[in-house]
Enzyme design. Structure first.
Site, PDB file in Angstrom:
ATOM      1  N   GLU A  15       0.834  -1.210   0.000  1.00  0.00           N
ATOM      2  CA  GLU A  15       0.000   0.000   0.000  1.00  0.00           C
ATOM      3  C   GLU A  15       0.866   1.257   0.000  1.00  0.00           C
ATOM      4  O   GLU A  15       0.792   2.123   0.878  1.00  0.00           O
ATOM      5  CB  GLU A  15      -0.968  -0.003   1.180  1.00  0.00           C
ATOM      6  CG  GLU A  15      -2.051  -1.069   1.078  1.00  0.00           C
ATOM      7  CD  GLU A  15      -2.886  -0.961  -0.210  1.00  0.00           C
ATOM      8  OE1 GLU A  15      -2.981   0.143  -0.781  1.00  0.00           O
ATOM      9  OE2 GLU A  15      -3.449  -1.981  -0.631  1.00  0.00           O
TER      10      GLU A  15
ATOM     11  N   ASP B 183      17.031  25.553   5.311  1.00  0.00           N
ATOM     12  CA  ASP B 183      16.765  24.119   5.188  1.00  0.00           C
ATOM     13  C   ASP B 183      18.113  23.404   5.090  1.00  0.00           C
ATOM     14  O   ASP B 183      18.962  23.782   4.276  1.00  0.00           O
ATOM     15  CB  ASP B 183      15.918  23.837   3.946  1.00  0.00           C
ATOM     16  CG  ASP B 183      15.362  22.424   3.956  1.00  0.00           C
ATOM     17  OD1 ASP B 183      14.848  22.005   4.992  1.00  0.00           O
ATOM     18  OD2 ASP B 183      15.469  21.741   2.925  1.00  0.00           O
TER      19      ASP B 183
ATOM     20  N   GLY C 254       8.629  20.989  12.206  1.00  0.00           N
ATOM     21  CA  GLY C 254       7.289  21.180  11.671  1.00  0.00           C
ATOM     22  C   GLY C 254       6.241  20.308  12.311  1.00  0.00           C
ATOM     23  O   GLY C 254       6.517  19.184  12.749  1.00  0.00           O
TER      24      GLY C 254
ATOM     25  N   SER D 130       2.255  19.346  11.171  1.00  0.00           N
ATOM     26  CA  SER D 130       1.234  19.536  10.135  1.00  0.00           C
ATOM     27  C   SER D 130      -0.190  19.342  10.656  1.00  0.00           C
ATOM     28  O   SER D 130      -1.125  19.272   9.864  1.00  0.00           O
ATOM     29  CB  SER D 130       1.487  18.566   8.971  1.00  0.00           C
ATOM     30  OG  SER D 130       1.408  17.230   9.414  1.00  0.00           O
TER      31      SER D 130
ATOM     32  N   GLY E 117      -4.823  23.277  12.342  1.00  0.00           N
ATOM     33  CA  GLY E 117      -5.032  24.331  13.318  1.00  0.00           C
ATOM     34  C   GLY E 117      -3.850  24.655  14.204  1.00  0.00           C
ATOM     35  O   GLY E 117      -3.961  25.530  15.070  1.00  0.00           O
TER      36      GLY E 117
ATOM     37  N   PRO F 184      -0.728  26.521  15.549  1.00  0.00           N
ATOM     38  CA  PRO F 184      -0.288  27.905  15.295  1.00  0.00           C
ATOM     39  C   PRO F 184       1.047  27.930  14.567  1.00  0.00           C
ATOM     40  O   PRO F 184       1.858  27.015  14.694  1.00  0.00           O
ATOM     41  CB  PRO F 184      -0.165  28.498  16.702  1.00  0.00           C
ATOM     42  CG  PRO F 184       0.059  27.318  17.594  1.00  0.00           C
ATOM     43  CD  PRO F 184      -0.721  26.190  16.983  1.00  0.00           C
TER      44      PRO F 184
END
Length: 664
Positions: free
Chosen positions: A173, A401, A491, A493, A496, A498
């Site tokens: 998958e 980065d 990060g 993801s 909502g 902030p």
């Protein structure tokens, strides 16, 4: 000593030199494989469907390094993969790893598929005597066989691809995996790396496809050296043809009468002759996997060109098979599913139709996505030079980065109402594992950029991504530069979250040693920031929220800035929009998000008019710097008429006119 005992001892001593009679996977499965009660409709010995033989033989062919199967549900792929696991462990004694999309998926796969297979396929007990015991060789993450090992992992975490060396890498998958695993790359690439150095490396990928342009399995299948479709001879004209769904306006494919699914037949594209499913089951035994050039695969596992001449197997093969080929469902049931999905789609609910396309037809679904056109952004470029600040651009932040061989840095300028300007975009070649190379980044971040007023402006805050291979190096770099507002970030993801999330203390230094005072790691709401940036990119009028691009920027900058699209995806809490990569490179987008985080660390989004005016007076004072030559910067067209010089404005008019500058 009894001669029989001597013969037994000699036989045992020579057993290590015994060579197994070579078998293809389909032959091995016919002789040994068994369908367990826990995971099969009927518990019985394995009998391959005609289309399964060619796929299985490619899985076991040592000349083929990659087998890609783009499939629907109910075609028996899981059983083929299970048989391959048993075959490589028992017959070829090769190390294997299989990745499922998540850790939970992997655990469920072991409990419902792998463990019953090891119990019921009797020949596996020769190489796995601990199949019924609680033993360190028999866990949810590892099965140690005689002469080989099987690793079982979820595919979400980058660590699950490390410290594994195998001959065969299975991925089940594939479209359920993240396209970029913790910023270390594609899961397909990470798993392939684990086979480097093997004598007969092999990667086996299978999946039901999902979204078009975002499907990993579709991408791999299209890149295969040879792509095969299972074709059967028409009972009317004799021409071999593929079983296809067709469509309302197509003259071939599935057709039925008066909305009655029981009347469904398949119409040949060449002669228009129709066959029912019972007729197809008879002729499917004569079917062959045929490639785009007319070559085909024999049931003996050998490859032939269009003239029937034997040829060398390709290095990579791609297959597509869908539910209509499988005897496990009826064509009438397929039509019922379609009619139900179509009825819901007519009233606005396309979820069932999407499922039909993915899981029944085995095709990708074309989703309406939110994305920004890179060419449209490029056309908006304005004639100001990089490394200079136009009037109104007052505060600088940077995003960094960290890659294996470089630092990528984007510097953004900010004005009133979070108006944005591209100030610089650089790639610094470096080895982040070498502490000395971080001096290049440090030197760059100390750069001062000249403003159009003649002032020199420094970078006020920087966000550096700590994900990837160089987490400790990022921590150490940021720890020593807290006074310079250089932040280590990670990060998040989640919906909502902030832009500026919470911080936590990290207490490991460059060398992995625990130290007393750690560095703060800040969490960035990446999807929230991307939503915010996407909205700003739609602003065309100069002023608050507008994003300005320098005409000096390369095309690659725009391609990377727009490398993701916002699509609707199913999550554990229901359907939600998520930002998904549509191309491999997105460093500019990431750096921009990090620079936005740095702006939030400065609280620029909360500044009052008085605070902005104070910065304006400092950076672009009315008198300017008498000893600096102002930079002549061509400004974009104004959205409102430019005010006349102050001396031409009558005193009574001055109270009625607000400043027209597009700055703070």
């Amino acid at each position: 000593m009894d001669m029989s005992e001597i013969h037994k001892a000699i036989k045992r001593g020579l057993s290590a030199f015994i060579s197994e009679v070579p078998m293809t996977l389909s032959e091995w499965a016919t002789e040994h494989f068994y369908l367990s009660a826990e995971s099969s409709y009927v518990e019985k010995r394995w009998e391959a469907f005609p289309y399964q033989i060619g796929i299985m033989n490619c899985m076991s062919n040592d000349d083929i390094t990659e087998v890609v199967v783009k499939k629907s549900a109910r075609v028996g792929y899981t059983k083929m993969m299970l048989a391959a696991i048993g075959y490589f462990a028992e017959h070829k004694r090769r190390n294997q790893a299989i990745w499922q999309p998540t850790d939970d998926d992997s655990d469920d796969f072991v409990k419902t598929e792998v463990d019953p297979m090891l119990r019921d396929v009797k020949i596996m007990q020769r190489v796995f005597p601990e199949y019924l015991s609680r033993h360190r060789n028999n866990t949810l993450r590892q099965k140690t066989f005689l002469g080989s090992i099987l690793h079982l992992r979820g595919g979400k975490a980058a660590k699950n691809y490390r410290r594994i060396s195998v001959d065969v890498a299975h991925m089940d998958e594939v479209d359920g995996f993240d396209s970029d695993i913790e910023k270390e790359g594609s899961p397909v690439t990470l798993s392939r790396k684990r086979t480097e150095g093997a004598t007969f490396p092999k990667q086996i990928l299978g999946s039901t496809p999902k979204l078009r342009h975002f499907s990993l399995i579709e991408s791999r299948e299209q890149q295969a050296e040879k792509r095969y479709r299972f074709k059967v001879p028409c009972v009317h004209c004799g021409v071999v043809h593929e079983i296809r769904w067709g469509g309302k306006d197509a003259k071939y494919g599935f057709k039925w009468v008066n909305d009655d699914p029981e009347t469904v037949v398949h119409v040949c594209a060449d002669c228009g002759g129709a066959i029912a499913q019972n007729e197809f089951k008879v002729i499917s035994a004569q079917g062959k996997w045929i490639d785009q050039d007319g070559g085909w695969i024999g049931n003996d596992g050998k490859f032939y060109n269009a003239h029937g001449e034997p040829i060398q197997p390709p290095r990579s093969v791609g297959f597509h098979v869908w539910t209509a080929y499988s005897p496990m469902t009826t064509w009438a049931q397929i039509v019922r599913e379609f009619m139900s999905a179509q009825a819901k789609a007519k009233v606005g609910d396309k979820s069932e139709l999407k499922t039909f396309v993915n899981t029944t037809l085995g095709e990708t679904w074309e989703e309406e996505v939110e994305q920004t056109d890179s060419h449209a952004l490029m056309a908006r470029a304005e004639p100001f030079a990089l490394r200079t600040l136009p009037m109104g651009c007052l505060v600088l932040t940077a995003g960094v980065d960290v890659q294996d061989n470089r630092f990528e840095v984007t510097v953004w300028g900010w004005g009133r109402g979070e108006e944005m300007w591209t100030v610089d975009y650089v790639v610094l070649e470096a080895n982040p594992a070498d502490e000395r190379d971080w001096e290049k980044l440090d030197t760059y971040l100390e750069t001062k950029f000249q403003h159009a007023s003649g002032q020199m402006v420094a970078i006020e805050a920087t966000g550096i991504d700590s994900g990837g291979h160089f987490t400790h190096q990022v921590y150490d770099f940021c720890r020593k530069r807290t006074a310079k507002r250089i932040y280590a970030i990670k990060g998040d993801s989640k919906q909502g979250s902030p832009v500026k999330g919470k911080a936590s203390m990290q207490d490991v230094n460059w060398r992995g040693q625990i130290i007393k005072n750690g560095v703060k790691l800040w969490i960035v709401g990446t999807d929230t920031a991307k939503d915010l940036l996407h909205g700003r990119l739609q602003v065309l009028q100069n002023g608050p929220g507008k994003v300005h691009f320098s005409s000096d920027l390369p095309a690659e900058f725009y391609a990377q800035l727009t490398a993701e699209a916002r699509v609707l995806q199913k999550t554990s809490t229901g359907e939600q929009y998520r930002w998904v990569k549509k191309s491999a490179r997105n460093e500019v987008l990431d750096c921009t998000i990090y620079a936005m985080f740095a702006a939030h660390m400065l609280d620029l989004h909360r500044f009052t008019d008085k605070m902005w005016q104070k910065i304006t007076d400092a950076v672009q004072p009315q008198t300017g710097d008498l000893f600096a030559a102002p930079i002549i910067v061509q400004q974009p067209p104004q959205d409102k008429p430019v005010l006349p010089p102050p001396e031409q404005i009558k005193p009574q008019q001055r109270r009625q006119i607000r400043p027209q500058g597009r700055t703070w």
